[in-house]
Design an enzyme around this catalytic site. Sequence first.
Site, PDB file in Angstrom:
ATOM      1  N   GLU A  76     -54.109 -89.651   8.446  1.00  0.00           N
ATOM      2  CA  GLU A  76     -54.523 -90.078   7.114  1.00  0.00           C
ATOM      3  C   GLU A  76     -55.134 -88.933   6.298  1.00  0.00           C
ATOM      4  OE1 GLU A  76     -53.643 -92.875   6.161  1.00  0.00           O
ATOM      5  OE2 GLU A  76     -54.878 -93.538   4.473  1.00  0.00           O
ATOM      6  N   ASP A  77     -55.908 -88.093   6.961  1.00  0.00           N
ATOM      7  CA  ASP A  77     -56.715 -87.127   6.207  1.00  0.00           C
ATOM      8  C   ASP A  77     -56.296 -85.667   6.330  1.00  0.00           C
ATOM      9  OD1 ASP A  77     -58.216 -89.263   5.410  1.00  0.00           O
ATOM     10  OD2 ASP A  77     -59.752 -89.003   6.933  1.00  0.00           O
TER      11      ASP A  77
END
Length: 716
Positions: A76-77
């Site tokens: 996600e990051d």
Amino acid sequence: MIRQTELVDKVRAYDPDADEDALNRAYVYSMQKHGLQKRASGDPYFSHPVEVAYKLTQYKLDTASIITALLHDTVEDTDATLDEIEQLFGVEIRGLVDGVTKLNRLEVQSETTKQAENLQKLVLAMAQDLRVLMVKLADRLHNMETLHYIPKPEKRQRIARETLEIYAALAERIGMRRMKEELQDLAFKELFGEARESILKRLEFLRTQGKNQVTRVEEILRELAVAGGIKDVKIYGREKKPYSIWKKMESKGVTFEQLSDIVGFRVICATVGDCYHMLGLIHEKYHTIPGQFKDYLSTPKGNGYQSIHTAVIGPQQQRIEVQIRTEDMHDVAEYGIAAHWGYKQGVGADKVSTEGKQYRWVRELLEIMEQSEGAEEFLEHTKLEMYHDQVFCFTPKGDIIALPRGSTPVDFAFAVHSGVGFTCVGAKINGRIVPLKHTLKNGDQVDIITAKTQTPSPSWERFVVTGKAKSEIRRYIRDQQREEYVTLGKAILTKTFKQEGHDVTEKMLDPAMAVFKKKDVNDLYAEVGEGIINRNQVYDAVFHTKKSESAGVKNPFDVANLKKKSKKSVPMPIKGLVAGMAIHYAGCCHPIPGDKIVGIVATGKGITIHTMDCDTLENFADSPEKWIDVAWDSSGQDDTYIGRLRVSLSHETAALASVANVIAKDEGNISNLKITNRSTDFFDLIIDVEVKNARHLNNIIASLRAKSVVQSVERV
Ligand code: MN
């Protein structure tokens, strides 16, 4: 920050077979990927996944879970991808990381949702593997611990509420009591900080006041055990957590002082036999409080919890609660399924492949569930399974709609509101336009596009899943069809009466209503339209004539020979439609069997059948959703269709009669005839001819062209 060796050692302490190399690689990979990213606290971001992983070692989770915790925010990051993770750590880790990532995305979407129950189900349904859920819970726990770094109070409160309503509840559900209490306390602190403070103060006060009392009860219970010959027993008093005290005060409407059971006592025995023995000793000596005795030892709770609960009037005449269980059971109570699973792992009796390990997890969960009895609990457990048959989707406002698996945006629209269902023209899922028959997935955000003029397409019935959508669409089609028949029936009767010189009125039809036992004139129209009641029968009922008996005579110039229609209710001559749909043949192109045709969904009119080359179709070029593939059903041989011809005749004696003869000889039936143009030499006619199919009509055209009076013939 927890160092690499510290984490790996911690795992190896409870799982000597842990894949040390993979753990090390995951630690380094996550550290590199998160690089210089920072948390709101100013700490390096990487400290977060490591904390989450470390928390899970407390629950003795398997290596795959720990690795997943380390990697849980990389997809996600950072620029990490699932493919890369699969390459480096295998397909099992990929699946787990993917699961946690999906749950994280869910969180972003659910900002405004109030349906905690549904969201819990959604999380469970999406987690699939419970390890995903446990990583998620540990992730949430660490985020709650660092919640005060988030500057916006609304955001903090939202997260805290969600933690309380969803994640703490889920932790309880899978039996992770400690996790539940930690999450609850942190959320409580954020949401009702002052209440928590005052409860803590009072607890502190009680402690200084009644410390001896707690110790005294502990001593008395210990003496009781020893006197009864029970060895190896641990007894301790335990304060309730502020949140559960507060909850009790709220639910019972009492003050702190009125709460009698702030301290509970735990008795941990070596064997199950000792547990019951201890129970007997306590009950023998003290009065039990009715309704407080529960034996979760022989009948565990759904989440695997086992313990005996009782409450008695204790040594100092005060009410005390006692929980009796074995050490194993105690661990399950604290750590839930994780502990249960960890034990079996530790025994190491059956060495199985990684794949086996993964399924054992599920199997053991099922075993725990199977151990419980009673319909209510059984239901509670099977629910978890049931969620796999459901999808949970969001409205743009964040409300959750639960639907059966396989549902489409149309199902979603009807679930939101019938009105939305009836007017839906399209759908956006997660911001992208999709076809209405698209299959919805868990967590999809569905935005239904509506248009006031839209009506349900009969073709929807073929792909909708929910009963609600199905029945609403069916009802709509039925209503439409009836309207259709009412209009048609009215037109038929108007024409029939007019032929005899009467203007039909509803009042005039009263005798017919009585004969056919109809209360509503529309019911009469509908049955005439459908062909159940013959128009001549209606006429006879009104004027006491015998018109219907002589109606069998074939008259080629009968303007509206509906005899065939009224013989039976019209069978479906078209393939590719839902039975019971109202259809019409377009007046612009008069399609007949043999023609290539297409169906167009007409607003409020069912389906109109056009020939494939009809010019009118251009009007629908921009709305492909209205087009329906249809074909003639060859089994409908007996039916007749109207072919429209434009004929030019020489103005001679009996020209019209010879045309009628040709058509009659070829077994066609003139159903309508209109002279459109008349000059001294020629006149033009429009003739509607009932024919069996296109070939039949072509034969008639050929015969007409052979006549000398006929100048030209063409199909309109
Ligand atoms: Mn995280």
